[in-house]
Design a protein around this motif. Structure first.
Motif, short mmCIF file in Angstrom:
data_model
loop_
_atom_site.label_atom_id
_atom_site.label_comp_id
_atom_site.label_asym_id
_atom_site.label_seq_id
_atom_site.Cartn_x
_atom_site.Cartn_y
_atom_site.Cartn_z
N ASP A 35 0.83 -1.21 0.00
CA ASP A 35 0.00 0.00 0.00
C ASP A 35 0.87 1.26 0.00
N THR A 36 2.00 1.20 0.68
CA THR A 36 2.90 2.36 0.68
C THR A 36 3.44 2.64 -0.71
N LEU A 37 3.85 1.58 -1.42
CA LEU A 37 4.35 1.76 -2.78
C LEU A 37 3.26 2.30 -3.70
N LEU A 38 2.05 1.78 -3.57
CA LEU A 38 0.96 2.24 -4.44
C LEU A 38 0.58 3.68 -4.15
N SER A 39 0.76 4.12 -2.91
CA SER A 39 0.42 5.51 -2.57
C SER A 39 1.34 6.51 -3.24
N PHE A 40 2.55 6.08 -3.61
CA PHE A 40 3.47 7.01 -4.26
C PHE A 40 2.96 7.43 -5.63
N ASP A 41 2.24 6.54 -6.31
CA ASP A 41 1.75 6.88 -7.64
C ASP A 41 0.59 7.87 -7.58
N LYS A 42 -0.06 7.97 -6.41
CA LYS A 42 -1.17 8.90 -6.26
C LYS A 42 -0.70 10.29 -5.82
N LYS A 43 0.49 10.33 -5.21
CA LYS A 43 1.02 11.61 -4.73
C LYS A 43 1.99 12.17 -5.75
N PRO A 44 2.05 13.49 -5.90
CA PRO A 44 3.08 14.07 -6.77
C PRO A 44 4.45 13.87 -6.17
N SER A 58 21.02 0.17 -14.77
CA SER A 58 20.77 1.60 -14.67
C SER A 58 19.69 1.98 -15.68
N GLN A 59 19.22 3.22 -15.55
CA GLN A 59 18.17 3.72 -16.44
C GLN A 59 18.49 5.14 -16.86
N HIS A 60 18.28 5.42 -18.15
CA HIS A 60 18.51 6.77 -18.68
C HIS A 60 17.47 7.72 -18.09
N PRO A 61 17.87 8.90 -17.60
CA PRO A 61 16.90 9.79 -16.94
C PRO A 61 15.81 10.30 -17.86
N PRO A 116 13.65 7.30 -4.56
CA PRO A 116 13.94 8.69 -4.96
C PRO A 116 12.85 9.67 -4.53
N ARG A 117 12.62 9.74 -3.25
CA ARG A 117 11.70 10.74 -2.68
C ARG A 117 12.35 11.32 -1.43
N ASN A 118 12.12 12.61 -1.20
CA ASN A 118 12.71 13.23 -0.03
C ASN A 118 11.76 13.27 1.16
N ASP A 119 10.54 12.69 1.02
CA ASP A 119 9.61 12.66 2.14
C ASP A 119 9.50 11.28 2.77
N VAL A 120 10.15 10.27 2.18
CA VAL A 120 10.11 8.91 2.70
C VAL A 120 11.52 8.34 2.66
N PHE A 131 14.43 1.69 -9.00
CA PHE A 131 13.06 2.18 -8.91
C PHE A 131 12.67 2.84 -10.24
N GLN A 132 11.54 2.44 -10.79
CA GLN A 132 11.06 3.06 -12.03
C GLN A 132 10.79 4.53 -11.79
N GLN A 133 11.37 5.40 -12.60
CA GLN A 133 11.29 6.84 -12.36
C GLN A 133 9.86 7.37 -12.47
N SER A 134 9.11 6.88 -13.44
CA SER A 134 7.76 7.39 -13.66
C SER A 134 6.72 6.70 -12.80
N CYS A 135 7.06 5.57 -12.22
CA CYS A 135 6.11 4.81 -11.40
C CYS A 135 6.89 4.09 -10.31
N LEU A 136 6.90 4.64 -9.11
CA LEU A 136 7.72 4.10 -8.03
C LEU A 136 7.22 2.78 -7.48
N SER A 137 6.02 2.37 -7.86
CA SER A 137 5.52 1.07 -7.42
C SER A 137 6.07 -0.07 -8.28
N LYS A 138 6.88 0.26 -9.28
CA LYS A 138 7.52 -0.74 -10.12
C LYS A 138 9.03 -0.67 -9.91
N ILE A 139 9.61 -1.81 -9.58
CA ILE A 139 11.03 -1.86 -9.21
C ILE A 139 11.69 -2.97 -10.01
#
Length: 441
Positions: free
Chosen positions: A132-141, A308-311, A221-225, A267-275
Motif C-alpha cells: 500500500d505504501t508503494l501504491l500511494s506514491f503513484d497517487k502523490k506528486p 541503470s536507467q537513462h533519466p 527517490p523521494r525526499n519525504d520517505v 526504482f522506475q522513475q515514472s512509477c515508483l511502485s515498479k522496481i
C-alpha cells in the motif's frame, strides 16, 4: 658491533609506516572502529531491528521408503516372462499423481514466468502495508529536490569538533584539463585531516534486513520517505521503511525473487511502485506492486553485473553483462536495441549525468573509469571521451546530483600505504577501504 646501514627499500618502508600511523591518528580510525564494534557486537534483544522469517512449518514431502532391489536371478528364482497388466499400470499412475498433488512445493525463483509476490515473501508479518505504501506514491506528486547549494564534504575549513579541537584545514592542489566537448576535468589532491567527530552511528539506525552479504543498495527517490532497498548474494531483495511506525517487523520486508546474487535494484522513475531487479543468473525482473508479481522482462546467458536507467528514457534499461558488454533493453519492443563492448572486464556501475544525460560514466574491474557520449558511441570500436586508469578494480562511479562531479571508489590493499584522495574528471575520487572486503554501493 656497528649498526647495519639501512637500504633505500627499508628506509622507504619505515617512512610509509610512519606516514600511515600519522594518517590513522589524524582520522581517528581506531576510535571509530571501536565505536562500530561496540554497536554491532552488542547483545541482541527484542528491540533490535531485524528481518523476521515466517515460522510456519512447511509441509514435508511424502518420502517413499527406500527399497533395495534384487533381481530374481540373484534370489535364485526363475524370471517372469509376462510384465504388469494395464490395470496395474493405471493404478500406479494414479498413485503417483495423488502423491504429487498432496505435497505442493514452493515455486522456484528459476521459473521464467511471473512470480507471485506472496509466494516469494519470506517475512513473518503481512506485506500489505508495504504494498500500500508503494501504491500511494503513484497517487502523490513526486516531491522534487531543489539543489540550492551542493554539499562537498571534502572542501574542509577550520571548524570545531565535538572534542573542542580544531581540525587542520585541507590543502588542495588542482590540475585542470578541458575536453573537446566542453567538460572540464580536474585532478585534485587533498592533504590534511577531516573532522569525523560530528558523525555518529545511533542504535535506531541499525537494522539487519537480510541473511546474506549485501551486494547492492538502492534508495527510494523521494525526499519525504526514507526507504532503502538491498539485495544479497542469495537472491534476496529486502526493503526497509526507516520511517515506519507501528508496522510489524520494524518496516522490513524480505523477498526472494532470484536464485543468484543480486546485481542491481532500480526504482522506475515514472512509477515508483515498479522496481527492476537483476541477478548474476542473467535475469531481469520487474516487481509490480499493483499486480503483486515479479515479472520476467529479459533473460540472457551472460552474467548481469550492473543495472541503470537513462533519466530521459523510462522505457529503456541499461545493463552491463559478461566481459565488458553493455546492452540497452527496450520495453516497447521487448528486446535488446543496442549493445557494445566498452571494457575488457565486467562493468560494475552505470550512471548518467543529470545536466547532460548523453554523458554516461562506467566503472569496471579492468581498473578504469570511462566517460562516454551516447550520441557518438561506435558499435564497432567505441571510443570514450575520457579514461581514468586505476591500479585495482573500480567498484563504482557516480555523478553528483548537480552533475558537476563524479566520484569513483576502488579497493586499496590495507598492506599498502594509503593514497591521498584524488579527484578526476568532474571530481572522481578514490576511496580508501581498510576492511579488505568488496564494497556494495
Amino acid at each position: 658491533m656497528a649498526t647495519q646501514k639501512l637500504t633505500d627499500y627499508e628506509k622507504k618502508r619505515l617512512e610509509n609506516i610512519r606516514r600511515n600511523d600519522e594518517m590513522m591518528a589524524a582520522l581517528q580510525i581506531h576510535s571509530k572502529v571501536s565505536l562500530l564494534s561496540n554497536a554491532t557486537k552488542r547483545q541482541r534483544d527484542r528491540s533490535e531491528k531485524t528481518y523476521k522469517v515466517s515460522s510456519e512449518k512447511k509441509p514435508k514431502k511424502n518420502e517413499t521408503p527406500i527399497v533395495i532391489r534384487r533381481s530374481l536371478r540373484a534370489r535364485g528364482m526363475p524370471p517372469v516372462s509376462n510384465g504388469l497388466d494395464a490395470d496395474s499400470n493405471e493404478d500406479s499412475n494414479k498413485t503417483t499423481l495423488n502423491k504429487t498433488s498432496i505435497s505442493p512445493e514452493k515455486p522456484s525463483p528459476r521459473v521464467l514466468g511471473p512470480l507471485k509476490m506472496r509466494d516469494f515473501y519470506e517475512g513473518s508479518v503481512s506485506d500489505r502495508a508495504f504494498i500500500d505504501t508503494l501504491l500511494s506514491f503513484d497517487k502523490k506528486p513526486k516531491l522534487g529536490v531543489r539543489l540550492e547549494e551542493e554539499f562537498d564534504c571534502f572542501k574542509v575549513v577550520k571548524e570545531e569538533g565535538n572534542d573542542g579541537a580544531l581540525c587542520n584545514s585541507a590543502k588542495r592542489k588542482v590540475k585542470s584539463e578541458k575536453l573537446d566537448c566542453g567538460i572540464k576535468l580536474e585532478k585534485r589532491e587533498f592533504e590534511g585531516c577531516f573532522d569525523l567527530g560530528s558523525m555518529s552511528l545511533e542504535p535506531e539506525n541499525i537494522a539487519r534486513i537480510m541473511p546474506g552479504r549485501i551486494m547492492t543498495v538502492g534508495f527510494l527517490p523521494r525526499n519525504d520517505v526514507n526507504m532503502v532497498a538491498a539485495g544479497d548474494k542469495f537472491g534476496n531483495v529486502a526493503f526497509w521503511n526507516v520511517d515506519s511506525k507501528g508496522e510489524g517487523g520494524d518496516g522490513i520486508y524480505l523477498y526472494r525473487p532470484h536464485s543468484g546474487p543480486i546485481s542491481g535494484i532500480l526504482f522506475q522513475q515514472s512509477c515508483l511502485s515498479k522496481i527492476f531487479t537483476s541477478c548474476y543468473n542473467g535475469y531481469l525482473r520487474l516487481m509490480d506492486a499493483e499486480k503483486e508479481v515479479f515479472d520476467l522482462v529479459h533473460s540472457c546467458d551472460d552474467t548481469i553485473f550492473s543495472l541503470s536507467q537513462h533519466p530521459n528514457d523510462v522505457k529503456s534499461l541499461y545493463f552491463g553483462k559478461g566481459h565488458g558488454g553493455l546492452s540497452v533493453w527496450d520495453d516497447r519492443t521487448g528486446r535488446v536495441s543496442s549493445q557494445w563492448t566498452l571494457h575488457e572486464d565486467r562493468i560494475n556501475t552505470i550512471d548518467f549525468n543529470s545536466q547532460n544525460p548523453n554523458i554516461m560514466a562506467t566503472s569496471s574491474s579492468d581498473a578504469t573509469v570511462c566517460l562516454w557520449d551516447l550520441r557518438i558511441v561506435n558499435a564497432g570500436k567505441p571510443k570514450s571521451l575520457k579514461t581514468v586508469k586505476h591500479k585495482r578494480a573500480v567498484h563504482s562511479a557516480y555523478f553528483s546530483p548537480s552533475g558537476s562531479s563524479l566520484a569513483s571508489t576502488r579497493y586499496i590493499s590495507p598492506f599498502k600505504p594509503p593514497l591521498n584522495f584524488d579527484f578526476f574528471s568532474m571530481q572522481s575520487a578514490n576511496f580508501m577501504d581498510m576492511t579488505n572486503e568488496w564494497l556494495a554501493l
